[in-house]
Write a protein that holds these residues in place. Structure first.
Motif, PDB file in Angstrom:
ATOM      1  N   GLU A 243      45.756  42.576  47.173  1.00 50.68           N
ATOM      2  CA  GLU A 243      44.390  42.150  47.470  1.00 50.68           C
ATOM      3  C   GLU A 243      43.577  42.006  46.188  1.00 50.68           C
ATOM      4  O   GLU A 243      43.804  42.726  45.209  1.00 50.68           O
ATOM      5  N   GLU A 244      42.610  41.100  46.230  1.00 52.74           N
ATOM      6  CA  GLU A 244      41.794  40.822  45.042  1.00 52.74           C
ATOM      7  C   GLU A 244      41.070  42.068  44.535  1.00 52.74           C
ATOM      8  O   GLU A 244      41.019  42.317  43.323  1.00 52.74           O
ATOM      9  N   ALA A 245      40.528  42.868  45.440  1.00 51.12           N
ATOM     10  CA  ALA A 245      39.731  44.024  45.037  1.00 51.12           C
ATOM     11  C   ALA A 245      40.537  45.052  44.248  1.00 51.12           C
ATOM     12  O   ALA A 245      39.970  45.871  43.521  1.00 51.12           O
ATOM     13  N   TRP A 246      41.856  45.014  44.407  1.00 54.24           N
ATOM     14  CA  TRP A 246      42.686  45.983  43.699  1.00 54.24           C
ATOM     15  C   TRP A 246      42.899  45.621  42.231  1.00 54.24           C
ATOM     16  O   TRP A 246      43.231  46.495  41.421  1.00 54.24           O
ATOM     17  N   VAL A 247      42.796  44.355  41.892  1.00 56.79           N
ATOM     18  CA  VAL A 247      43.300  43.850  40.607  1.00 56.79           C
ATOM     19  C   VAL A 247      42.222  43.950  39.530  1.00 56.79           C
ATOM     20  O   VAL A 247      41.120  43.413  39.667  1.00 56.79           O
ATOM     21  N   LYS A 248      42.564  44.607  38.458  1.00 61.67           N
ATOM     22  CA  LYS A 248      41.665  44.799  37.325  1.00 61.67           C
ATOM     23  C   LYS A 248      41.432  43.470  36.600  1.00 61.67           C
ATOM     24  O   LYS A 248      42.375  42.685  36.428  1.00 61.67           O
ATOM     25  N   PRO A 249      40.197  43.174  36.167  1.00 62.02           N
ATOM     26  CA  PRO A 249      39.983  41.979  35.337  1.00 62.02           C
ATOM     27  C   PRO A 249      40.907  41.997  34.118  1.00 62.02           C
ATOM     28  O   PRO A 249      41.064  43.026  33.460  1.00 62.02           O
ATOM     29  N   GLY A 250      41.538  40.871  33.858  1.00 63.05           N
ATOM     30  CA  GLY A 250      42.452  40.776  32.725  1.00 63.05           C
ATOM     31  C   GLY A 250      43.876  41.199  33.013  1.00 63.05           C
ATOM     32  O   GLY A 250      44.731  41.171  32.124  1.00 63.05           O
ATOM     33  N   ALA A 251      44.167  41.572  34.273  1.00 61.57           N
ATOM     34  CA  ALA A 251      45.506  42.073  34.594  1.00 61.57           C
ATOM     35  C   ALA A 251      46.536  40.954  34.682  1.00 61.57           C
ATOM     36  O   ALA A 251      46.210  39.792  34.946  1.00 61.57           O
ATOM     37  N   LEU A 252      47.777  41.340  34.475  1.00 53.14           N
ATOM     38  CA  LEU A 252      48.933  40.470  34.679  1.00 53.14           C
ATOM     39  C   LEU A 252      49.763  41.059  35.807  1.00 53.14           C
ATOM     40  O   LEU A 252      50.178  42.225  35.734  1.00 53.14           O
ATOM     41  N   VAL A 253      49.992  40.271  36.858  1.00 55.79           N
ATOM     42  CA  VAL A 253      50.821  40.699  37.986  1.00 55.79           C
ATOM     43  C   VAL A 253      52.152  39.964  37.896  1.00 55.79           C
ATOM     44  O   VAL A 253      52.202  38.726  37.947  1.00 55.79           O
ATOM     45  N   LEU A 254      53.222  40.712  37.739  1.00 54.15           N
ATOM     46  CA  LEU A 254      54.577  40.162  37.620  1.00 54.15           C
ATOM     47  C   LEU A 254      55.264  40.247  38.971  1.00 54.15           C
ATOM     48  O   LEU A 254      55.325  41.326  39.574  1.00 54.15           O
ATOM     49  N   CYS A 255      55.806  39.123  39.442  1.00 54.83           N
ATOM     50  CA  CYS A 255      56.428  39.056  40.763  1.00 54.83           C
ATOM     51  C   CYS A 255      57.905  38.714  40.609  1.00 54.83           C
ATOM     52  O   CYS A 255      58.255  37.562  40.394  1.00 54.83           O
ATOM     53  N   SER A 256      58.753  39.740  40.726  1.00 57.26           N
ATOM     54  CA  SER A 256      60.194  39.522  40.591  1.00 57.26           C
ATOM     55  C   SER A 256      60.913  39.532  41.928  1.00 57.26           C
ATOM     56  O   SER A 256      62.137  39.420  41.966  1.00 57.26           O
ATOM     57  N   ALA A 257      60.163  39.684  43.009  1.00 56.96           N
ATOM     58  CA  ALA A 257      60.757  39.692  44.353  1.00 56.96           C
ATOM     59  C   ALA A 257      59.714  39.135  45.317  1.00 56.96           C
ATOM     60  O   ALA A 257      58.800  38.431  44.911  1.00 56.96           O
ATOM     61  N   HIS A 258      59.839  39.456  46.588  1.00 60.08           N
ATOM     62  CA  HIS A 258      58.929  38.919  47.599  1.00 60.08           C
ATOM     63  C   HIS A 258      57.506  39.409  47.367  1.00 60.08           C
ATOM     64  O   HIS A 258      57.279  40.555  46.991  1.00 60.08           O
ATOM     65  N   LEU A 259      56.542  38.518  47.614  1.00 61.74           N
ATOM     66  CA  LEU A 259      55.140  38.865  47.406  1.00 61.74           C
ATOM     67  C   LEU A 259      54.244  37.942  48.208  1.00 61.74           C
ATOM     68  O   LEU A 259      54.518  36.750  48.348  1.00 61.74           O
ATOM     69  N   ALA A 260      53.147  38.509  48.719  1.00 57.76           N
ATOM     70  CA  ALA A 260      52.045  37.730  49.277  1.00 57.76           C
ATOM     71  C   ALA A 260      50.771  38.159  48.560  1.00 57.76           C
ATOM     72  O   ALA A 260      50.681  39.289  48.063  1.00 57.76           O
ATOM     73  N   VAL A 261      49.794  37.266  48.477  1.00 54.55           N
ATOM     74  CA  VAL A 261      48.567  37.516  47.719  1.00 54.55           C
ATOM     75  C   VAL A 261      47.377  37.093  48.576  1.00 54.55           C
ATOM     76  O   VAL A 261      47.404  36.018  49.203  1.00 54.55           O
ATOM     77  N   GLU A 262      46.341  37.914  48.605  1.00 55.57           N
ATOM     78  CA  GLU A 262      45.120  37.576  49.333  1.00 55.57           C
ATOM     79  C   GLU A 262      44.562  36.239  48.834  1.00 55.57           C
ATOM     80  O   GLU A 262      44.573  35.945  47.643  1.00 55.57           O
ATOM     81  N   GLU A 263      44.087  35.417  49.762  1.00 57.26           N
ATOM     82  CA  GLU A 263      43.679  34.052  49.430  1.00 57.26           C
ATOM     83  C   GLU A 263      42.629  34.012  48.326  1.00 57.26           C
ATOM     84  O   GLU A 263      42.685  33.155  47.435  1.00 57.26           O
ATOM     85  N   SER A 264      41.663  34.910  48.352  1.00 55.97           N
ATOM     86  CA  SER A 264      40.628  34.884  47.315  1.00 55.97           C
ATOM     87  C   SER A 264      41.214  35.138  45.932  1.00 55.97           C
ATOM     88  O   SER A 264      40.752  34.582  44.931  1.00 55.97           O
ATOM     89  N   LEU A 265      42.259  35.973  45.848  1.00 55.94           N
ATOM     90  CA  LEU A 265      42.915  36.225  44.564  1.00 55.94           C
ATOM     91  C   LEU A 265      43.747  35.026  44.135  1.00 55.94           C
ATOM     92  O   LEU A 265      43.812  34.706  42.937  1.00 55.94           O
ATOM     93  N   VAL A 266      44.380  34.358  45.103  1.00 59.43           N
ATOM     94  CA  VAL A 266      45.123  33.137  44.777  1.00 59.43           C
ATOM     95  C   VAL A 266      44.204  32.139  44.088  1.00 59.43           C
ATOM     96  O   VAL A 266      44.551  31.524  43.069  1.00 59.43           O
ATOM     97  N   ARG A 267      43.002  31.995  44.617  1.00 56.49           N
ATOM     98  CA  ARG A 267      42.054  31.022  44.068  1.00 56.49           C
ATOM     99  C   ARG A 267      41.507  31.452  42.710  1.00 56.49           C
ATOM    100  O   ARG A 267      41.164  30.620  41.873  1.00 56.49           O
ATOM    101  N   LYS A 268      41.440  32.753  42.484  1.00 54.40           N
ATOM    102  CA  LYS A 268      40.836  33.278  41.263  1.00 54.40           C
ATOM    103  C   LYS A 268      41.804  33.294  40.085  1.00 54.40           C
ATOM    104  O   LYS A 268      41.402  33.088  38.929  1.00 54.40           O
ATOM    105  N   ALA A 269      43.075  33.550  40.345  1.00 53.27           N
ATOM    106  CA  ALA A 269      44.052  33.790  39.281  1.00 53.27           C
ATOM    107  C   ALA A 269      44.614  32.496  38.702  1.00 53.27           C
ATOM    108  O   ALA A 269      44.547  31.428  39.318  1.00 53.27           O
ATOM    109  N   ARG A 270      45.196  32.610  37.509  1.00 51.49           N
ATOM    110  CA  ARG A 270      46.066  31.559  36.968  1.00 51.49           C
ATOM    111  C   ARG A 270      47.494  31.872  37.382  1.00 51.49           C
ATOM    112  O   ARG A 270      47.913  33.034  37.373  1.00 51.49           O
TER     113      ARG A 270
END
Length: 376
Positions: A243-270
C-alpha cells in the motif's frame, strides 16, 4: 589433417565456488554489462522473436502411463538456451528439474546444470553445476537496481520472504550500498526466519540490527529498500499487496516474485524492469490478464500498457538507465518499483566469467568428448 579432438571442462559445485561463482560484487558488474548488451540487442534467446524464457515440459494432473511424473508445485523440467555477444561471445543452455517434494529428502527444490558452448562449432566448453550460478545471477539483478535506483544513503532494508532468493539479493544490496546497517525480516515460517537471521548475522557482522517483524507492512514501512519474494498461487487476489501509505519517500521496492500494488502507489511510483522485452514476449503467449497468470510485476505493467492505463514510456528498462539513455534517480523522494524476471542470457554471462576464471586458475576436470567423431 585438422585436429578434431574435443575436450570440455567439468566443474562441480566446489569447483564453481573455487572459481568465484559466489563473488557477488563481480557478479553484479557482470550482470550490469549483460543488461547493456541485452538492451543493445547483442543477444539471442529462444523463440522466433529471440525473447522467450525457455522451453518447459508440463506434466498432467493424471496419467494412464505408469511412472509419468504428475503435476504439482514447481514440478517441471525446463531448458533455457541463449547466446550473448559483447565481451562474452558465448552460447549456452541451463537445464533444470524442479519439484518442491525434493526438500523432504534434503535436496534443493531445483537441481540445475549449465553447458557452455563454442558459439561457432557448438562444441561443449564446460558442463557445470548451476545452482549457485543461477542463485547469484538472480540476486545480482536486484543489486544493479539498487546501484542505479536506490538512494546512496540507504541504510534500512526490508526482507519479505526469507528464502534463498532474498539471501543472494541481500548480498547484492550490501555490495552496492555498503551503508546498509539494518535488516527487517518478515516471513510465513518461523524456521525460515530464524535460519535467515542466523545466516545474515554470520554473513554480515557489520550489520547493527537484524530483526524479525510480524507483517509485510512492517517490512516495508520506514525502509529505504524493500525486497519482496513471497511465493503465492497465481491470481492477483493471492499476491502480497503493498500500500502507498507504507512506502517511505525515496524508497526502492524490489519485486522478485508475485506482487500487487495499491493503485495510488502505481500512479505515484516510477516503474523499471530488468529487461522490458522479456515481459512483453512472455505476455504475448497469455490471453487476457497476463498478471493473473504470471504474478511478476512486469507482467502487470504489460497489461497496463496494453489497455491504455500506462504509456509505453512509463514502463522503463534498466539497461537504458545504465547506458545513459534514460535518467536514473532524479531526486531523493522518488519511489521506484523494480521488476526482476530472470533471463537465460544472465546464466550465459556469469557462466562465461566463472569458466574463464576456472581455466585461468586450473580448476575443474577435463573430459574428452572424442579424438575423432564416429560420424562426421
Amino acid at each position: 589433417m585438422p585436429n578434431t579432438a574435443i575436450e570440455f571442462l567439468y566443474l562441480s559445485e566446489p569447483d564453481m565456488i573455487a572459481a568465484g561463482v559466489t563473488d557477488m560484487a563481480a557478479c553484479v558488474d557482470t550482470m550490469s554489462e549483460m543488461l547493456v548488451e541485452f538492451k543493445r540487442g547483442d543477444y539471442r534467446m529462444a523463440g522466433i522473436e529471440n525473447d522467450l524464457h525457455g522451453a518447459q515440459i508440463y506434466f498432467p494432473k493424471e496419467s494412464p502411463f505408469a511412472g509419468m511424473p504428475l503435476d504439482g508445485p514447481d514440478r517441471r523440467f525446463m531448458a533455457m538456451p541463449a547466446y550473448l555477444g559483447g565481451s562474452f561471445q558465448m552460447a549456452g543452455c541451463k537445464w533444470y528439474g524442479s519439484n518442491v517434494e525434493n526438500r523432504k529428502i534434503g535436496l534443493p527444490r531445483s537441481i540445475l546444470m549449465f553447458t557452455l558452448n563454442n558459439k561457432d562449432t557448438g562444441a561443449p566448453l564446460a558442463h557445470m553445476s548451476a545452482n549457485l550460478l543461477s542463485a547469484y545471477r538472480t540476486g545480482a539483478i536486484p543489486g544493479i537496481g539498487a546501484r542505479h535506483l536506490a538512494r546512496e544513503d540507504a541504510r534500512v532494508v526490508g526482507i519479505a520472504g526469507p528464502g534463498p532468493m532474498n539471501r543472494t539479493s541481500l548480498e547484492a544490496l550490501i555490495a552496492v550500498r555498503p551503508g546498509i546497517d539494518t535488516v527487517r525480516v518478515f516471513g510465513r515460517s518461523q524456521g525460515s526466519i530464524d535460519a535467515y537471521i542466523a545466516w545474515a548475522q554470520q554473513q554480515f557482522p557489520q550489520l547493527t540490527a537484524i530483526e524479525q517483524v510480524d507483517s509485510l507492512r512492517s517490512a516495508v514501512e520506514g525502509c529505504d529498500i524493500v525486497s519482496i519474494a513471497i511465493p503465492s498461487p497465481s491470481g492477483t487476489e493471492n499476491y502480497p499487496t503493498v500500500e502507498e501509505a507504507w512506502v517511505k519517500p525515496g524508497a526502492l521496492v524490489l519485486c522478485s516474485a508475485h506482487l500487487a500494488v495499491e493503485e495510488s502507489l502505481v500512479r505515484k511510483a516510477r516503474h523499471v524492469a530488468d529487461a522490458r522485452s522479456i515481459y512483453q514476449a512472455w505476455a504475448s503467449e497469455i490471453p487476457g490478464n497476463a498478471h493473473d497468470v504470471v504474478g511478476i510485476w512486469g507482467m502487470h505493467l504489460v497489461d497496463r500498457v496494453r489497455d491504455g492505463r500506462m504509456t509505453p514510456e512509463q514502463f522503463e528498462d534498466l539497461g537504458e538507465i545504465i547506458d545513459g539513455d534514460t535518467p536514473g534517480r532524479t531526486n531523493d523522494d522518488e519511489i521506484f518499483i523494480y521488476s526482476v524476471g530472470g533471463m537465460p542470457v544472465e546464466d550465459v554471462a556469469w557462466a562465461t566469467r566463472v569458466y574463464r576464471n576456472a581455466v585461468e586458475r586450473g580448476i575443474g576436470t577435463k573430459l574428452k568428448l572424442w579424438d575423432e567423431p564416429a560420424l562426421a
